[in-house]
Structure formats: C-alpha cells, structure tokens
Write a protein that holds these residues in place. Sequence first.
Motif, PDB file in Angstrom:
ATOM      1  N   THR A   1      12.591   0.064   8.084  1.00  0.00           N
ATOM      2  CA  THR A   1      11.790   0.710   9.131  1.00  0.00           C
ATOM      3  C   THR A   1      11.933  -0.114  10.406  1.00  0.00           C
ATOM      4  OG1 THR A   1       9.821  -0.543   8.434  1.00  0.00           O
ATOM      5  CG2 THR A   1      10.123   1.642   7.480  1.00  0.00           C
TER       6      THR A   1
ATOM      7  N   ILE B   1      15.101   1.568   2.202  1.00  0.00           N
ATOM      8  CA  ILE B   1      15.312   2.132   3.543  1.00  0.00           C
ATOM      9  C   ILE B   1      14.482   1.349   4.543  1.00  0.00           C
ATOM     10  CG2 ILE B   1      15.057   4.173   5.017  1.00  0.00           C
ATOM     11  CD1 ILE B   1      15.405   5.900   2.535  1.00  0.00           C
TER      12      ILE B   1
ATOM     13  N   ASN C   1      12.361   6.902   6.154  1.00  0.00           N
ATOM     14  CA  ASN C   1      11.661   6.215   5.071  1.00  0.00           C
ATOM     15  C   ASN C   1      10.504   7.056   4.546  1.00  0.00           C
ATOM     16  OD1 ASN C   1       9.408   4.313   4.017  1.00  0.00           O
ATOM     17  ND2 ASN C   1      11.236   3.034   3.979  1.00  0.00           N
TER      18      ASN C   1
END
Length: 403
Positions: A248, A246, A257
């Motif tokens: 950022t 995931i 996240n």
Amino acid sequence: MISLISPDNTWALWAILVSITAISIYLEQTYKWASKITGAIIGLVLAMFLANIRIIPTDAPTYDNVWGYVVPLGIPLLLFNANIKKIWRESGRILIMFLLSSVGTLVGVFISFILLRNHIPDLYRMAAMMTGSYIGGGVNFAAMAQSFGTDAEWVSALVVADNLLMALYFFVLLAIPSINLFRKKFSHPHVDEIEGKVDVEEGETLAAQYWGRKEISLRDIAFGVAMSFVIVWISTEIANYLGSVIPTGNFFLNLLNGFLGNEYLLITTITMLLATFAPNFMSNIHGAQEIGTFLIYIFLVVIGVPASLQLILTRAPLLLLFTAIIVIINMIISFILGKLFKFNLEDILLASNANIGGPTTAAAMAIAKGWNKLIGPIILAGIFGYVIGNYLGIFMGNLLQLL
C-alpha cells in the motif's frame, strides 16, 4: 447493560435468534400485512424490542459468530445459480437495463456521499454497504458491513432507514404503471396484454408463492453446505495472502489491496466461476437459495439487536435522507437511460426494483402485476446484481475513503 439473558448464554441466544427468524418467515408467508412489511423488518423489530426491554444483551460473542461465520456461508449458497452465460443468454435485454439502472445507483451513492459526508461519520463505509445493497441485496449489504467494519449501531440504523425506504419505493413502483404520464412517455406491452391480472392465489402472499415448497434431498443439503464451507475457506486463505503481499502507499495500490485482499469478493468470484463452468453440478444442488436466505435472515435479526430507540430517532432520519437521495437518483437515471435506449416501462421498473430491493422484490412485483414472462429474466438479472454488488461496493468504499 444488564439483560435477563447474559451475553455468555450461547444456546439461549442462538435459540432466540433462530426462533425470531422462523417467526418472521412464517408471518411474511402467511399474512399479507407481514408480506408488505417483509420478514426482514419484522425480525429486526422483534430483536430490537427484546434488546430495548433488556431481555437479550446488545452485545455478545454469539452475534460476532453470526457476522464471522453465518454471513460468509450464506453468500455462496445464494450464488449457486449465478451462471453468467445463462444470465446473459436468457435475460440479455433486461440485464442491460439492470446495468443501466446500476449506473444510477453508483451516481446516487457518490452524490449522496458528497452532500452528507460532513454530517455522518465514516460515511464511506455506509456508502459501500448501500452500493452493494442497491445493486445486489441483503447479502451484499452484510458483506460490505463486515468488509469495512461498520459500527454495529450505525448498521442497525441504516437497516431501518434502508428497509423503510425500500418499502416506500416498492409501493411507488407498483403505482407507476397506472399513472398516465408514464403510460404516454413509455411503451408498456406487458401492461397492455395482462393488465388487471394478478398471478397469486386468493389468500396467498407473494413471499409464500416465491418460496414455495421444492424438492430437496439429504445429498443437496450435504453438498450445498460442504461447498459453501470449502469456498469460504479457500477464499479466506487467498484473501489473507494477497492482502499481506500487495503493498500500500498510494491510491492505486490501496485500491488494489482493498479489492484483491477482500474475502467476500473472492467468495463471489469463486462461486460465480463454479456456477458458470460447472453449471450442471451447481444448479442441481437444490435448496441452496433457501438455506442461504435463511442464514441472511439470521444476520438481519442480529443487526437489529444493538438498535436502541434513541439511536433510531437520532440517526435513522439522517440515514433515511442518505438512502433517499440514492433511490431518487437511481429512479431518475433509470428512466432517462431507459427512454434513451427505448426500453419498455416494465423493463425499467423491474430493473430499478431489482437494484434497490433485489431479485425477490422484483420477482414479487412481476408476479403482482402479472408480467409472468419477465419473472425469470428479472430474477437472473437480480442474481447478477449479487455478483457485481460486492465488486462495486468494495470499489466505491475504497474510492470514497480516499476522497
């Protein structure tokens, strides 16, 4: 700091940690004064005393193992009965009041953070911990401390402030049913029915009654511990994977996240799903709550180790203010919403108690007041707090970090 027992003397440190835990539980269940203080505070103070007179070190690999292994294993054991369907079916009304009280915790954490963020470093970490603790309990406090990497010294000071305030608030809640102002403003059918009756045998503490002897087998221990290990393993693998894939870079992605990449959230979710969709198997594993609570008590002993007297005197008062603001706002909002939605005085008090102190203190209050019909429902509502405490703690921590 040089200590009598060196940091690498693993067996000696484990013996001391577990012995302090056992002594604390014995005192809490044997003496009324200790029951009022709680075993958590006793264990913390004993560990702090041994560290301050340099019997044990303030830092050691053994303590890291408690954070890294004991805490994660304790969480699923405490959630084996977190059957969401059962919680709603058997305690729907008081559960709604519990959720309304949880709103008070969230608002209190936010306001307290805004007021004190310039005076306490990295306050968002402790805000996450208190969100988890003041909706769930000690297990959520431990999970959030580990999740956000809070400095051990600040954790120790926060525990002292938290437990001191929780004890004071417990006495306030016990006193409220006898205050005429509250009697006039709220209905109180349980008080009217059994006022003056306390369902505790003479000489028996509330802790002893709550943790009375139960049937348990070797199979229970084997399945309980094995299930806990498997849940933690799977949760850690999934969290590591999601945390790595995931991305950022903005508020939403950072929040996502931090949310999905958190092993404690996944431990909570997986255990809750098992308890809900395989209730017969999970609820028939006896002793899980006892083992889980014992593990969390070891954690509470460990977090007392780094707490120097100077630390308590300099940091705890400020953190006491931080937690006091949260508790006061929780109480005010609980009463306002409880009055608005026509809840009984007993429902409001127990819901706020379950938020701030967890299901055990709420059950203890129900027992002490003789509100026996509410003991089961408030325990279930408090267990639900264990479930949502990690979610909301992680959410608040990540949200406040970005402010």
